[in-house]
Motif scaffolding. Structure first.
Motif, PDB file in Angstrom:
ATOM      1  N   LYS A  74       0.939  -1.169   0.100  1.00 44.66           N
ATOM      2  CA  LYS A  74       0.173   0.102   0.072  1.00 44.66           C
ATOM      3  C   LYS A  74       1.036   1.432   0.023  1.00 44.66           C
ATOM      4  CE  LYS A  74      -0.776   0.471   4.707  1.00 44.66           C
ATOM      5  NZ  LYS A  74      -1.723   0.428   6.101  1.00 44.66           N
ATOM      6  N   THR A 111       0.409   9.218  10.148  1.00 42.51           N
ATOM      7  CA  THR A 111      -0.768   8.746  10.322  1.00 42.51           C
ATOM      8  C   THR A 111      -1.489   8.737  11.615  1.00 42.51           C
ATOM      9  OG1 THR A 111       0.114   6.594  10.397  1.00 42.51           O
ATOM     10  CG2 THR A 111      -0.324   6.982   8.260  1.00 42.51           C
ATOM     11  N   ARG A 113      -1.517   6.569  15.275  1.00 42.35           N
ATOM     12  CA  ARG A 113      -2.003   5.151  15.545  1.00 42.35           C
ATOM     13  C   ARG A 113      -2.728   5.094  16.690  1.00 42.35           C
ATOM     14  NH1 ARG A 113       2.493   0.877  17.701  1.00 42.35           N
ATOM     15  NH2 ARG A 113       3.453   2.545  19.137  1.00 42.35           N
ATOM     16  N   THR A 165     -10.641  12.422   2.889  1.00 41.36           N
ATOM     17  CA  THR A 165     -12.002  12.025   2.377  1.00 41.36           C
ATOM     18  C   THR A 165     -12.365  12.663   1.427  1.00 41.36           C
ATOM     19  OG1 THR A 165     -12.366  10.726   4.533  1.00 41.36           O
ATOM     20  CG2 THR A 165     -14.419  11.041   2.860  1.00 41.36           C
ATOM     21  N   ASP A 172      -5.028   6.050   5.212  1.00 43.07           N
ATOM     22  CA  ASP A 172      -4.555   4.809   5.995  1.00 43.07           C
ATOM     23  C   ASP A 172      -5.406   4.361   7.072  1.00 43.07           C
ATOM     24  OD1 ASP A 172      -2.539   3.789   8.051  1.00 43.07           O
ATOM     25  OD2 ASP A 172      -1.551   3.530   6.123  1.00 43.07           O
ATOM     26  N   GLU A 173      -5.572   3.073   7.236  1.00 39.95           N
ATOM     27  CA  GLU A 173      -6.199   2.729   8.254  1.00 39.95           C
ATOM     28  C   GLU A 173      -5.830   3.103   9.802  1.00 39.95           C
ATOM     29  OE1 GLU A 173      -7.599  -1.837   9.948  1.00 39.95           O
ATOM     30  OE2 GLU A 173      -7.238  -1.434   7.586  1.00 39.95           O
ATOM     31  N   ASP A 174      -4.356   3.266   9.687  1.00 39.79           N
ATOM     32  CA  ASP A 174      -4.033   3.815  11.254  1.00 39.79           C
ATOM     33  C   ASP A 174      -4.579   5.000  11.637  1.00 39.79           C
ATOM     34  OD1 ASP A 174      -2.335   1.618  11.785  1.00 39.79           O
ATOM     35  OD2 ASP A 174      -0.658   2.232  10.632  1.00 39.79           O
ATOM     36  N   THR A 175      -4.976   5.696  10.672  1.00 42.02           N
ATOM     37  CA  THR A 175      -5.521   7.250  11.091  1.00 42.02           C
ATOM     38  C   THR A 175      -6.768   7.175  11.646  1.00 42.02           C
ATOM     39  OG1 THR A 175      -3.961   8.316   9.490  1.00 42.02           O
ATOM     40  CG2 THR A 175      -5.760   9.505  10.208  1.00 42.02           C
ATOM     41  N   ILE A 176      -7.603   6.199  10.839  1.00 43.32           N
ATOM     42  CA  ILE A 176      -8.956   5.931  11.377  1.00 43.32           C
ATOM     43  C   ILE A 176      -8.957   5.133  12.769  1.00 43.32           C
ATOM     44  CG2 ILE A 176     -11.187   4.699  10.940  1.00 43.32           C
ATOM     45  CD1 ILE A 176     -10.341   4.843   7.792  1.00 43.32           C
ATOM     46  N   LYS A 177      -8.164   4.225  13.017  1.00 42.74           N
ATOM     47  CA  LYS A 177      -7.947   3.639  14.376  1.00 42.74           C
ATOM     48  C   LYS A 177      -7.574   4.642  15.468  1.00 42.74           C
ATOM     49  CE  LYS A 177      -7.276  -0.997  12.717  1.00 42.74           C
ATOM     50  NZ  LYS A 177      -6.234  -2.122  12.384  1.00 42.74           N
TER      51      LYS A 177
END
Length: 192
Positions: A74, A111, A113, A165, A172-177
């Motif tokens: 990615k 990002t 975490r 968005t 990156d998924e880390d930012t959402i988490k």
């Protein structure tokens, strides 16, 4: 030559003026925040100096490192996300950095975490609010960060997610988490 002198020499030789100004702005901000929140100033300075070691490097070179270092695919063709991951690997190899706190602060400075250490939060937010940054909402985050580091991180993460968005860029998924983690922690504090 210690690690700080070594990385400063690299910065002076290889960074553009704009990248140097940004990096030293992050150092200044991280040291101020380390003093406010009781973090190790040496680690804050070192992680700040290392955080953009591979920012501004051509994409084909970054892609080479992504493949050579065995990083997730990615990160291919994604300099915004790959530069920190590459720097985190290279500082271990070339600068003999073994402190996981510094390595993680460099790796996740873009990002965030979940469950970031104090140093990770400081580097993440120092990168976002250093004096040369100029974007909508930065002044609000600069005010918040002097009183509540977690709230500043949450605000920055929320702004980042909204921006990425709206632009249709890979998030990156880390930012959402990370955002979810800070929201849950805030809720726990409010329940007390």
């Amino acid at each position: 030559m210690d690690s700080i002198d070594k990385v400063k020499a690299h910065i002076e030789k290889n960074f553009t003026e704009k990248r140097r100004i940004h990096t030293y702005g992050v150092v200044k901000t991280a040291l101020e925040l380390a003093e406010i929140y009781g973090a190790d100033p040496y680690k804050a300075e070192l992680a700040s100096l290392f955080h953009d070691l591979y920012r501004g490097v051509p994409v084909n070179v970054l892609n080479y490192y992504v493949k050579h270092l065995g990083l997730d695919k990615k990160y291919l063709d994604n300099p915004n996300l790959s530069h920190g991951k590459i720097a985190a690997e290279i500082i271990q190899r070339d600068y003999e950095i073994t402190d996981n706190d510094i390595i993680n602060a460099v790796s996740y400075h873009t990002t965030g975490r979940p469950n970031m250490s104090l140093l990770e939060k400081i580097i993440y937010i120092a990168d976002a609010v250093e004096p040369n940054r100029n974007y909508p909402g930065v002044d609000k985050i600069r005010k918040i960060v002097k009183k509540d580091l977690d709230e500043a991180c949450l605000t920055s993460l929320s702004n980042t997610i909204n921006y990425i968005t709206s632009e249709g860029i890979f998030l990156d998924e880390d930012t959402i988490k990370a955002k979810k983690y800070f929201e849950e922690e805030k809720e726990k504090k409010n329940d007390y």
